[in-house]
Write an enzyme that holds these catalytic residues in place. Sequence first.
Site, PDB file in Angstrom:
ATOM      1  N   SER A  41       0.785  -1.243   0.000  1.00  0.00           N
ATOM      2  CA  SER A  41       0.000   0.000   0.000  1.00  0.00           C
ATOM      3  C   SER A  41       0.812   1.285   0.000  1.00  0.00           C
ATOM      4  CB  SER A  41      -0.959   0.001   1.192  1.00  0.00           C
ATOM      5  OG  SER A  41      -0.254  -0.212   2.399  1.00  0.00           O
ATOM      6  N   ASP A 256      -2.731   5.883  11.384  1.00  0.00           N
ATOM      7  CA  ASP A 256      -3.114   4.477  11.426  1.00  0.00           C
ATOM      8  C   ASP A 256      -1.949   3.551  11.758  1.00  0.00           C
ATOM      9  OD1 ASP A 256      -1.656   4.621   9.107  1.00  0.00           O
ATOM     10  OD2 ASP A 256      -3.272   4.009   7.763  1.00  0.00           O
ATOM     11  N   HIS A 259       0.648   3.956   7.339  1.00  0.00           N
ATOM     12  CA  HIS A 259       0.799   4.699   6.085  1.00  0.00           C
ATOM     13  C   HIS A 259       1.346   6.100   6.321  1.00  0.00           C
ATOM     14  CE1 HIS A 259      -2.444   1.690   5.183  1.00  0.00           C
ATOM     15  NE2 HIS A 259      -1.576   1.453   4.204  1.00  0.00           N
TER      16      HIS A 259
END
Length: 532
Positions: A41, A256, A259
């Site tokens: 990601s 989070d 990220h």
Amino acid sequence: MSFKKLIGVAGVAAGLFMFAVTGASAAPDPNFHIYIAYGQSNMEGNARNFTDVDKKEHPRVKMFATTSCPSLGRPTVGEVYPAVPPMFKCGEGLSVADWFGRHMADSLPDVTIGIIPVAQGGTSIRLFDPDDYKNYLNSAESWLKNGAKAYGDDGNAMGRIIEVAKKAQEKGVIKGIIFHQGETDGGMSNWEQIVKKTYEYMLKQLGLNAEETPFVAGEMVDGGSCAGFSSRVRGLSKYIANFGVASSKGYGSKGDGLHFTVEGYRGMGLRYAQEMLKLVNVAPVDPEPQEPFSGKAIEIPGKVEVENFDKPGKGRNEDGTSNDSYSDQDSENHGDSDYRKDTGVDLYKAGDGIALGYTQAGEWLEYTVDVKAESEYNIEASVAAGNSTSAFKLYIDDKAITDEVSVPQTADNSWDTYKTITVKEGVKLSAGKHVLKLEITANYVNLDWIQFTDAKETIGLSKIRLDMTEAESSFSVYSMQGKKLGTFTARGMADAMNLVKTDAKLRKQAQGVFFVRKDGAKLMSKKVVVYE
């Protein structure tokens, strides 16, 4: 400086570009450097709140589409498009690859950078293992299976890398690989071996050798949930000889624990580029700010000569902002002046001496200015246009201070006949150093200068009307030093002079000596002398 000449220049440039990009028989361009970007990601791009700074296209950074995104103007897998986010999938965000490409291009001024982007959020490295991806997807959750299908119905992400990379090799040369993955594989004992396997598989399939194909991996978010895995990322140096690591120090998570923030993606892109440049033996460009052309900021109130834009700096800052002071569609000066010829900005002999011409929408120039006092300012400009669609816009510190300013077509349809227009009145500016930006918003406006006048020092004669039989005309009043003091209407020069003589405010401003000019006249032939 005709319209046909302008079209001809633009047409030739467009034709050359199309030939370079689409010429099927052309050999790969050795100055088109291509990099494979893969991972999960943080490589895919998790920041969706990126800004106009990130959306701005770099003219020498391209991408090879690995997914079909018609809504983004990228319908065809394998084709070359501008490298703007989201690069990896249609609905993702800003990636480390975005700013990696831009910083590489800034440090390699004669090179175009191409990115081959393939990543899947939440995935294990197993997705990129050509011998294991099917088993991995068979046991994966549905959201991950569906995400991988962006790269083909079977989810073969490595297959898509090889497919697009082979097409890319027809256009340029693969120079390296960047990688960000590992958050999912904290408990995987042979992660390093599988990363090495994927790297060596790409080398073999694409006919590359390790000595000429550096591999740069990035650390996990600093202080995040997977920060401990960064030691394993650094440990890849034991498995891959031509290896570099992009440090994440100082770049924490967006909340989070996994990220990067937008600032983190920009900064990590820079660090990837710095590591890659070391491995290809190129010194990174150290950022240098732009500077006033004369060494001193242009004072406001005062006149900004358009040709005296700032000296450009170098490179980009860690926040992604550029140190460029101008943007021109090409590097050639299409004007007839040698002034600032090292920049390629299109300057020619016109107006009061040197003017800007051959402009195209999207071009811009910047000027460091020093506003002497917080006040409201009236803005005028000396312009010319041979058509009716030319326009520009002004900004201070990237904030618009005018709407789009349409430039009236000259009576003789000439780009060389200049006239003074009112750009905007009553623009509030704060005191201090600022950057004034002139942006061309519609093709072919020519500009000579832009002038700022303190509205509080301008006399308020514009509302006065004389009840006379002669037709009304517009007049302006100037000091002996040429400073404009006001504009008003009157019925003839005689009455205009009488009006000036009786204005106490004017006498105080210019010690009783003025010039009056009928707007449109070339000479200030009427001198007014009044002493108290």
